[in-house]
Write a protein that holds these residues in place. Structure first.
Motif, PDB file in Angstrom:
ATOM      1  N   VAL A 514       0.858  -1.178   0.000  1.00  0.00           N
ATOM      2  CA  VAL A 514       0.000   0.000   0.000  1.00  0.00           C
ATOM      3  C   VAL A 514       0.894   1.228   0.000  1.00  0.00           C
ATOM      4  O   VAL A 514       1.785   1.356   0.865  1.00  0.00           O
ATOM      5  N   GLY A 515       0.702   2.112  -0.958  1.00  0.00           N
ATOM      6  CA  GLY A 515       1.568   3.274  -1.071  1.00  0.00           C
ATOM      7  C   GLY A 515       0.789   4.558  -1.278  1.00  0.00           C
ATOM      8  O   GLY A 515      -0.349   4.555  -1.781  1.00  0.00           O
ATOM      9  N   LEU A 516       1.392   5.662  -0.887  1.00  0.00           N
ATOM     10  CA  LEU A 516       0.800   6.981  -1.072  1.00  0.00           C
ATOM     11  C   LEU A 516       1.922   7.943  -1.452  1.00  0.00           C
ATOM     12  O   LEU A 516       2.938   8.044  -0.748  1.00  0.00           O
ATOM     13  N   ARG A 517       1.742   8.634  -2.563  1.00  0.00           N
ATOM     14  CA  ARG A 517       2.726   9.604  -3.037  1.00  0.00           C
ATOM     15  C   ARG A 517       2.054  10.959  -3.195  1.00  0.00           C
ATOM     16  O   ARG A 517       0.951  11.043  -3.746  1.00  0.00           O
ATOM     17  N   ALA A 518       2.693  12.002  -2.704  1.00  0.00           N
ATOM     18  CA  ALA A 518       2.183  13.367  -2.826  1.00  0.00           C
ATOM     19  C   ALA A 518       3.162  14.175  -3.664  1.00  0.00           C
ATOM     20  O   ALA A 518       4.379  14.107  -3.452  1.00  0.00           O
ATOM     21  N   GLU A 519       2.633  14.921  -4.641  1.00  0.00           N
ATOM     22  CA  GLU A 519       3.477  15.733  -5.505  1.00  0.00           C
ATOM     23  C   GLU A 519       2.919  17.151  -5.620  1.00  0.00           C
ATOM     24  O   GLU A 519       1.717  17.333  -5.851  1.00  0.00           O
ATOM     25  N   GLN A 520       3.793  18.117  -5.441  1.00  0.00           N
ATOM     26  CA  GLN A 520       3.458  19.524  -5.621  1.00  0.00           C
ATOM     27  C   GLN A 520       4.158  19.998  -6.893  1.00  0.00           C
ATOM     28  O   GLN A 520       5.374  19.881  -7.028  1.00  0.00           O
ATOM     29  N   ASP A 537       0.073  26.058 -10.437  1.00  0.00           N
ATOM     30  CA  ASP A 537       0.552  25.512  -9.171  1.00  0.00           C
ATOM     31  C   ASP A 537      -0.523  24.566  -8.651  1.00  0.00           C
ATOM     32  O   ASP A 537      -1.662  24.995  -8.440  1.00  0.00           O
ATOM     33  N   TYR A 538      -0.192  23.278  -8.501  1.00  0.00           N
ATOM     34  CA  TYR A 538      -1.205  22.346  -8.022  1.00  0.00           C
ATOM     35  C   TYR A 538      -0.564  21.229  -7.203  1.00  0.00           C
ATOM     36  O   TYR A 538       0.597  20.888  -7.374  1.00  0.00           O
ATOM     37  N   PHE A 539      -1.365  20.689  -6.287  1.00  0.00           N
ATOM     38  CA  PHE A 539      -0.946  19.627  -5.374  1.00  0.00           C
ATOM     39  C   PHE A 539      -1.868  18.429  -5.564  1.00  0.00           C
ATOM     40  O   PHE A 539      -3.085  18.573  -5.627  1.00  0.00           O
ATOM     41  N   ARG A 540      -1.294  17.230  -5.694  1.00  0.00           N
ATOM     42  CA  ARG A 540      -2.088  16.025  -5.872  1.00  0.00           C
ATOM     43  C   ARG A 540      -1.505  14.890  -5.027  1.00  0.00           C
ATOM     44  O   ARG A 540      -0.298  14.825  -4.790  1.00  0.00           O
ATOM     45  N   VAL A 541      -2.399  13.994  -4.604  1.00  0.00           N
ATOM     46  CA  VAL A 541      -2.006  12.797  -3.867  1.00  0.00           C
ATOM     47  C   VAL A 541      -2.319  11.590  -4.743  1.00  0.00           C
ATOM     48  O   VAL A 541      -3.410  11.497  -5.321  1.00  0.00           O
ATOM     49  N   PHE A 542      -1.366  10.646  -4.837  1.00  0.00           N
ATOM     50  CA  PHE A 542      -1.483   9.508  -5.742  1.00  0.00           C
ATOM     51  C   PHE A 542      -1.358   8.200  -4.956  1.00  0.00           C
ATOM     52  O   PHE A 542      -0.248   7.771  -4.606  1.00  0.00           O
ATOM     53  N   PRO A 543      -2.477   7.544  -4.667  1.00  0.00           N
ATOM     54  CA  PRO A 543      -2.428   6.268  -3.949  1.00  0.00           C
ATOM     55  C   PRO A 543      -2.184   5.095  -4.899  1.00  0.00           C
ATOM     56  O   PRO A 543      -2.461   5.181  -6.111  1.00  0.00           O
ATOM     57  N   ASN A 544      -1.660   4.000  -4.377  1.00  0.00           N
ATOM     58  CA  ASN A 544      -1.579   2.760  -5.145  1.00  0.00           C
ATOM     59  C   ASN A 544      -1.634   1.572  -4.196  1.00  0.00           C
ATOM     60  O   ASN A 544      -1.191   1.651  -3.049  1.00  0.00           O
ATOM     61  N   VAL A 545      -2.206   0.487  -4.685  1.00  0.00           N
ATOM     62  CA  VAL A 545      -2.398  -0.730  -3.894  1.00  0.00           C
ATOM     63  C   VAL A 545      -2.021  -1.927  -4.757  1.00  0.00           C
ATOM     64  O   VAL A 545      -2.344  -1.964  -5.957  1.00  0.00           O
ATOM     65  N   SER A 546      -1.352  -2.898  -4.158  1.00  0.00           N
ATOM     66  CA  SER A 546      -1.016  -4.124  -4.865  1.00  0.00           C
ATOM     67  C   SER A 546      -1.231  -5.313  -3.932  1.00  0.00           C
ATOM     68  O   SER A 546      -0.730  -5.324  -2.804  1.00  0.00           O
ATOM     69  N   LEU A 547      -1.989  -6.307  -4.407  1.00  0.00           N
ATOM     70  CA  LEU A 547      -2.265  -7.528  -3.642  1.00  0.00           C
ATOM     71  C   LEU A 547      -1.903  -8.740  -4.499  1.00  0.00           C
ATOM     72  O   LEU A 547      -2.343  -8.843  -5.648  1.00  0.00           O
ATOM     73  N   ASN A 548      -1.114  -9.646  -3.942  1.00  0.00           N
ATOM     74  CA  ASN A 548      -0.733 -10.856  -4.667  1.00  0.00           C
ATOM     75  C   ASN A 548      -0.847 -12.056  -3.743  1.00  0.00           C
ATOM     76  O   ASN A 548      -0.443 -11.996  -2.568  1.00  0.00           O
ATOM     77  N   HIS A 549      -1.390 -13.145  -4.281  1.00  0.00           N
ATOM     78  CA  HIS A 549      -1.635 -14.337  -3.466  1.00  0.00           C
ATOM     79  C   HIS A 549      -1.270 -15.590  -4.250  1.00  0.00           C
ATOM     80  O   HIS A 549      -1.614 -15.721  -5.436  1.00  0.00           O
ATOM     81  N   SER A 550      -0.554 -16.493  -3.587  1.00  0.00           N
ATOM     82  CA  SER A 550      -0.239 -17.794  -4.180  1.00  0.00           C
ATOM     83  C   SER A 550      -1.272 -18.800  -3.696  1.00  0.00           C
ATOM     84  O   SER A 550      -1.196 -19.292  -2.559  1.00  0.00           O
TER      85      SER A 550
END
Length: 812
Positions: A514-520, A537-550
């Motif tokens: 689970v990740g969260l990246r913020a960029e201005q 001039d803008y600010f954004r938050v970029f989430p990402n999720v990865s799930l892996n199962h064997s």
């Protein structure tokens, strides 16, 4: 912007404090040796350090020439050592490192030969051409026979699921917007300049190309279609090693290439130097057929035939040193650069008619002698510290790149009434220098909380400044004067500050990330000539999720989501006109906005090799080219605009097929459906198109130590914005022969045998119906010779025989 920098400063302080506290923990060293039953030391034995409870892998090493191995900065506790080597029985040794003990010496291990191994064991060092590693597709270019003598751009065109359109935009799975990286460093160049760089890169110096559809928060958030990372060659063997390559080719015109890769590695130092040269003389035949409507409804028929001949000499180099002064600290310094030229002779014949069968109302004959020169110098320094807690590390990287481009045109234009009555002739000259200065700095920290959980965090800042001075002159008045309508200047500055955090753990049986990246983002541009300025001039938050199962041994599945951004390229914002000829040009659009994309992907892997990915993405403010007409309703200009929405559905299937031990096929099928929705010229366009890319690479082992390779690529008709492209593809073959006791190799290849890799596309909406046909020189035969210097043969075969183990312990 100040708020973002305040957050980054706080995060940097927190990271530094955590780093210092972790560094204070105690640790010890584990060392030992391995030999065979005759007492001879064994080199390249894989030694794995595991948890005793569940055998979870912690780290691993390879024994040296004297059979010695060691693990540095190991926390006190109980462990299991697992020793494996081809042709010998596996051995496990339980050990315990007491608190306060600085060194634990493992009793000498003796491996017994495996009685089940009959005869000589031959382990091949060759990796497959295409690998699927989780969500990453890897193209092993250094193993490709067809790649020899080509360029990075040609390699990308043959990479599974990748295509390059007529506007130099790179697509993956039908989506444009790709973040191109070289050795993990973003290029930050606009599409045209990036295409120039890729065409100048010698494929002989490239090791692998990685295509990452859904990158983690550690990567920049740019790239709707993900990341393509081009990794250059780097030798990992100790001592002096390298390779020399020389080659020649011929299509309609001659080509030549040469490269040298040198590497010297000791226990603490590694020095390397790569140099590549290419010379390419090529042609392209371009045809345009266009019908436009005047304001009164009368049609205008426009046809143009363009013949282009180009000469492209190119020099590229990279050198650097890495110093690991102890087991925990290392520093790397790398510099690279290139010098390139492109001399172009354009000759076009244009006719304008009021009816197709009539004699031309006007005829234009245009020649253009164009010279394009560019060079770049890049430098980077990186520091890495490994903590006593296994799996924890801290890195700092600082990079600087300078690119300079200089374009000069000399247009000679003749205008005729009908076909033979000269009405006017004049010249247009241009001087178009531009430069890019790119500064980046980043700091990353990985902290291993326990055997299943780790936390990653980092900050990054990038600063890009580009300066353009565009001067056009013409002699339409009888003497050369500055053309004020085309001359301009533009200074542009972009600053991006970013911070991220990623948690990796085990959750409900899933390997979870689970990740969260913020960029201005802040950018501003100013043109002194037009007194036009832009600023955002803008600010954004970029989430990402990865799930892996064997689910079981031969079946894994996963899901990933990411939110991404594509900022307008710098030259897409410039308020000037790029002149092609009197009837075609390209404009910048200062009002262009960034596009934002939600990406979803479900993946399955069967039997470790058969991979199926199903994905969906939706973009807002999608950036795409459109063609608009000027007031005369004959001249056109291309400009990028924001579409309302863009949707992409894709299915990718990767299946290696082994026909027999001499013949394998890597098949990659990429199917996708693109849907666009926008409003243009008071019309609403809802356009959908089903398309796909099929890539088949066959590797065949032949008698007399020969290896054959056949790569077939098919691109189905596709739609990008309002442009519809026709089908195209290529069949490419190669043959390799090992010589000089396998230290050398001869590679013969032919690209696009049937000359079918021709780009044709069209665009049609009220008042405009245009079709374009681009026939470049793609059928080329090349012969390359490569000779390896230094350690090869049996030692290298044993080293690579542990590829699977080395990949698992992170040594590759």
């Amino acid at each position: 912007m100040r708020t973002m920098f305040k957050y980054l400063t706080i995060l940097a302080w927190v990271m530094t404090t955590t780093v210092c506290s972790v560094a204070q923990s105690t640790s010890g060293r584990i060392e030992g040796s391995v030999s065979n039953e005759q007492g001879e030391p064994l080199e390249y034995v894989t030694v794995l350090l595991r948890q005793p409870q569940d055998s979870v892998l912690i780290t691993g090493v390879i024994t040296n020439a004297t059979g010695q191995y060691s693990f540095e900065s190991v926390a006190p506790g109980q462990y299991i050592l697992t020793l494996t080597f081809v042709g010998y029985q596996k051995q496990s040794i339980p050990i315990e490192l007491q608190g306060g003990a600085s060194i634990y010496t493992v009793p000498a291990a003796i491996l017994k030969e495996d009685a089940r191994v009959l005869g000589e064991v031959v382990v091949h060092a060759q990796k497959p051409l295409v690998e699927q590693d989780g969500g990453k597709l890897i193209l092993n270019v250094q193993n490709s026979i067809i790649a020899a003598g080509g360029s990075a751009a040609e390699l990308l065109e043959r990479a599974p699921g990748v295509s390059i359109d007529q506007n130099n935009q790179i697509s993956v799975n039908g989506k444009t917007g790709v973040n191109i990286m070289i050795d993990g460093k973003p290029t930050y160049l606009p599409p045209a300049e990036l295409a120039t760089l890729l065409r100048s890169m010698n494929a002989n110096n490239i090791a692998t190309i990685e295509v990452i559809s859904n990158p983690s928060a550690r990567y920049d958030a740019s790239g709707n279609a993900g990341v393509i990372n081009i990794k250059l060659k780097k030798n990992t063997l100790e001592g002096f090693n390298g390779s020399i390559t020389a080659g020649a080719g011929h299509g309609r015109y001659g080509k030549a290439n040469g490269s040298i890769n040198l590497n010297y590695r000791t226990k603490k130092w590694n020095h390397f130097l790569n140099y590549g040269y290419t010379y390419n003389k090529r042609f392209a035949d371009v045809y345009t057929d266009r019908v436009t409507l005047r304001n009164n409804g009368d049609p205008v028929y426009y046809t143009q035939q363009l013949d282009r001949i180009q000469k492209l000499p190119s020099h590229t180099w990279q050198g650097g040193s890495e110093w690991q002064w102890n087991s925990q600290n290392s520093i790397a310094m790398i510099t690279s650069g290139s010098y390139n030229e492109r001399t172009t002779d354009n000759n076009s014949f244009t006719q304008i008619k009021s009816a197709r069968g009539n004699e031309a109302d006007s005829t234009f004959i245009l020649t253009n002698e164009q010279r394009y020169r560019w060079y770049n110098v890049s430098s980077s320094i990186g520091y890495k510290h490994l903590f006593s807690r296994t799996g924890s590390e801290f890195t700092i990287d600082v990079d600087y790149s300078n690119y300079k481009f200089k374009l000069n045109d000399n247009f000679a234009i003749q205008q005729f009434e009908q076909t033979d009555i000269l009405k006017k002739q004049y010249n247009i000259l241009s001087d178009q220098p531009s430069s890019f200065n790119i500064y980046t700095a980043r700091m990353d920290y990985v902290h291993r909380l326990n055997k299943q959980t780790s936390l990653e965090t980092g900050i990054k800042f990038s600063y890009v400044n580009t300066i353009n001075e565009i001067v056009f002159t013409n002699n339409q008045s009888g003497q050369f004067e500055t053309d004020l309508t085309r001359s301009t200047n533009f200074d542009y500055t972009e600053k991006v500050g970013a911070g991220y955090v990623t948690l990796k753990t085990k959750w409900l049986g899933f390997d979870t990330q689970v990740g969260l990246r913020a960029e201005q983002t802040h950018y501003e541009g100013f043109s002194r000539g037009t007194q036009l300025s832009i600023e955002r001039d803008y600010f954004r938050v970029f989430p990402n999720v990865s799930l892996n199962h064997s689910a079981w041994e031969n079946y894994q599945f996963g899901f990933s989501y990411s939110y991404r951004i594509d900022r307008p390229a710098y030259n897409d914002l410039y308020p000037y006109v790029f002149y092609f000829d009197p009837f075609a040009s390209q404009k910048g659009n200062p009002a262009l906005l960034p596009q934002f994309t939600h990406n979803f992907q479900f993946s399955q892997t069967i039997a470790k090799d058969f991979a199926i990915n199903l994905g969906y993405s939706t973009s807002s403010q999608y950036i795409a080219f459109v063609i608009l007409l000027k007031e005369d309703r004959v001249s056109e200009y291309a400009i990028k605009k924001n579409f309302d929405t863009f949707q992409n559905y894709y299915l990718t299937v990767s299946a290696p097929i082994s026909i027999n031990k001499h013949w394998t096929i890597n098949s990659n099928i990429n199917l996708f459906y693109n849907r666009f929705n926008t409003q243009l010229l008071d019309e609403v366009y809802k356009i959908g198109k089903f398309s796909g890319i099929v890539t088949l690479t066959q590797t065949i082992t032949l008698p007399w130590d020969l290896t054959g390779e056949i790569t077939t690529v098919y691109n189905a008709p596709n739609m990008l914005g309002l442009f519809e492209t026709s089908a195209l593809g290529s069949v490419n073959v190669g043959l390799q022969k090992k010589v000089f006791d396998k230290k050398g190799s001869l590679r013969l290849n032919v690209t696009d045998i049937f000359y079918t890799n021709r780009v044709t596309y069209g665009v049609s909406y009220p008042g405009l119906d245009a079709h374009f046909y681009n026939y470049p020189e793609t059928r080329v035969i090349r012969l390359n010779f490569t000779y390896n210097i230094g350690k090869t043969g049996q030692a290298m075969r044993k080293h690579n025989g542990q590829d699977e183990e080395r990949k698992r312990v992170g040594i590759n």
